[in-house]
Design a protein around this motif. Structure first.
Motif, PDB file in Angstrom:
ATOM      1  N   THR A   1      -2.567   7.254   0.381  1.00  0.00           N
ATOM      2  CA  THR A   1      -1.780   7.784  -0.735  1.00  0.00           C
ATOM      3  C   THR A   1      -2.715   8.078  -1.901  1.00  0.00           C
TER       4      THR A   1
ATOM      5  N   ARG B   1       4.124  13.119  -4.778  1.00  0.00           N
ATOM      6  CA  ARG B   1       4.418  11.978  -3.911  1.00  0.00           C
ATOM      7  C   ARG B   1       5.570  11.122  -4.436  1.00  0.00           C
TER       8      ARG B   1
ATOM      9  N   THR C   1       5.018   4.623  -5.226  1.00  0.00           N
ATOM     10  CA  THR C   1       4.301   4.517  -3.954  1.00  0.00           C
ATOM     11  C   THR C   1       4.429   3.083  -3.444  1.00  0.00           C
TER      12      THR C   1
ATOM     13  N   ASN D   1       3.718   5.664  -9.602  1.00  0.00           N
ATOM     14  CA  ASN D   1       2.755   6.697  -9.226  1.00  0.00           C
ATOM     15  C   ASN D   1       2.089   7.345 -10.438  1.00  0.00           C
TER      16      ASN D   1
END
Length: 392
Positions: free
Chosen positions: A236, A243, A247, A260
Motif C-alpha cells: 500500500t 486508496r 488503509t 491514509n
C-alpha cells in the motif's frame, strides 16, 4: 566462558517444561537423575542417537516432536549453546509492532509492504546450515556430533528443511537468513525493515515494483532456496488518495487502521490499533474447544487453566531457572488503543456460558451440579472469569 557440556546441571536448568510434558507425576529431582542417566549412557557410546521423531500438527502444518525427554533436553542444550555462540537474538514482536505504529503515524508518503516467505522452514537448506555451524568450530565436539545426529535422523525420516515445532529450527533459520536481513537494512530506500520468523514488513521510499525486484534479488543472493509468497503479499502507498481514507494492515496478530491522507500534510496520521480478526476468532474457537473437552474428560482444573490462559493476565514458568513469563490476552496485545474487541469477547463469553446449545450446555450443567446445591464455587469461578480479567 560458556559451559557447553550436556551435564546434569544443564538438564536441571532446562528441564522444567520437559518434565511437565513427559513425567509430571514424578519428583523433579528423580526425573532429572533418570533422564541424565539415559543421556549419559548414549553419550558414552560415542555419538548421541536420536529416536524417531513424532509427527504432529503445528498451527495447521506438519510439525515434529521428540519422542523422549532425553532427546528433547539434549536438543535444548544444543540450541542454547548455538544461540549464545552465534549471538542469535529472537525478534521482539512488541518492539516491531510499536515501531511500525510510530512510523505509520508520520505524514510522509511511503510504500508499505507486508510480506511472507513461502514454506519458510520446509524450504531452508538444512545441509548448508549444519555444515556452516560445524565448520565454524565454535561448538564443542560433543555438540557438533549431537547436531549431526539430529540432521541424520531428520534425513532418515525424509523430513525436508527444518522441522516445525523444534526450537532448534528457529535458531538455525535465524542464522541462515541473517545476511538477507542485513542487506535489506543497508538499502538506501528502506527506512524500516523488520522480520518475525517469516513475516516481513518494509517501509520503502520508492515504488512497489522497485521494492519487489530488490527483495527478490537480495533473497536469491542470501538464501536462494527461499522465495516470497506472492499470494500473501500486501502493498500500500500512504498519501495516495485513490486508496480511500483508511488503509488496513494485519501484522503479527494486530490490525492497524491507518489514516491514509491526513487533513494537513504536517499532521501526524491517526492509527487505530486492534487485535486481528483471525486472532479474535481463534480465541472464541479455543473457548468452545475448552468446554467441549471438559464435557468429555471432566477435568475442571484443566478447563479453568485454559480459560485463564486465554483471557486473564498470569505467569507461566519458563525453562531456565524457573523464569516467569507473562501470558494472557492483555500481555499478548498491550499495544491496542481501541478496546471494543475486549468488550466483544466478554459479551461472547457471557452469551456462550448461558447458551442452551452444545458444547456449552452440557459443560455448564456439570459445573452447576458439582457439589450439589450447597456448593457453587465452580460456577462462580466460571461466571466471573472474564469480568475479572477485564479489570486486570
Amino acid at each position: 566462558m560458556l559451559d557447553q557440556s550436556i551435564s546434569k546441571k544443564a538438564i536441571k536448568l532446562l528441564g522444567i517444561n520437559t518434565w511437565k510434558k513427559f513425567q509430571p507425576g514424578t519428583e523433579y529431582s528423580n526425573f532429572v537423575a533418570d533422564t541424565y542417566e539415559q543421556i549419559e549412557g548414549k553419550l558414552s557410546a560415542g555419538e548421541y542417537q536420536f529416536s524417531r521423531f513424532a509427527k504432529k500438527s503445528f498451527k495447521g502444518k506438519v510439525g515434529w516432536a521428540f519422542a523422549s525427554a532425553a532427546d528433547e533436553l539434549v536438543a535444548k542444550k544444543l540450541n542454547d549453546n548455538i544461540r549464545r555462540l552465534f549471538k542469535v537474538r529472537p525478534s521482539d514482536r512488541h518492539a516491531i509492532v510499536k515501531q511500525t505504529i510510530s512510523l505509520a503515524k508520520d505524514s510522509q508518503p511511503v510504500t508499505i509492504a507486508r510480506l511472507d516467505i513461502k514454506d519458510f522452514y520446509e524450504s531452508l537448506d538444512r545441509t548448508s546450515i549444519v555444515k556452516f555451524i560445524t565448520e565454524e568450530w565454535l561448538l564443542s565436539h560433543q555438540n557438533r556430533m549431537a547436531l549431526k545426529q539430529w540432521d541424520i535422523q531428520l534425513a532418515s525420516q525424509e523430513i525436508q528443511g527444518l522441522p516445525r515445532g523444534m526450537s532448534l529450527s528457529s535458531t538455525l533459520s535465524e542464522i541462515r537468513i541473517r545476511h538477507f536481513d542485513k542487506q535489506m537494512k543497508l538499502d538506501s530506500k528502506v527506512y524500516f525493515y523488520a522480520r518475525y520468523v517469516d513475516d516481513i514488513i518494509v517501509f520503502y521510499s520508492g515504488e512497489q515494483a522497485q521494492l519487489e525486484s530488490m527483495m527478490k534479488e537480495r533473497l536469491k543472493a542470501s538464501a536462494e532456496e527461499l522465495s516470497l509468497n506472492t499470494d500473501k503479499s500486501f502493498y500500500t502507498t500512504l498519501n495516495d488518495s485513490s486508496r480511500g481514507n483508511v488503509t488496513e494492515i494485519d501484522y503479527l496478530g494486530y490490525k492497524l487502521q491507518i489514516e491514509n491522507c491526513p487533513r494537513k500534510f504536517k499532521n501526524r496520521r491517526k492509527v487505530k490499533v486492534l487485535i486481528s480478526n483471525n486472532k479474535i476468532n481463534k480465541i472464541k474457537e479455543r473457548v468452545r474447544r475448552a468446554f467441549r473437552a471438559y464435557s468429555k474428560d471432566r477435568r475442571y482444573s484443566l478447563l479453568l487453566a485454559r480459560l485463564k490462559f486465554l483471557s486473564a493476565n498470569q505467569y507461566i514458568i519458563g525453562d531456565i531457572e524457573r523464569t516467569k513469563l507473562k501470558s494472557g490476552i492483555y500481555y499478548n496485545y498491550p499495544l491496542i488503543n481501541d478496546h471494543s474487541q475486549l468488550k466483544e469477547l466478554d459479551a461472547f463469553y457471557q452469551k456462550f456460558i448461558n447458551s442452551s446449545k452444545e458444547p456449552a450446555y452440557s459443560a455448564m450443567q456439570l459445573i452447576k451440579n458439582h457439589g450439589g446445591a450447597a456448593s457453587d464455587i465452580r460456577l462462580k469461578q466460571i461466571v466471573t472469569l472474564r469480568q475479572h480479567s477485564a479489570n486486570n
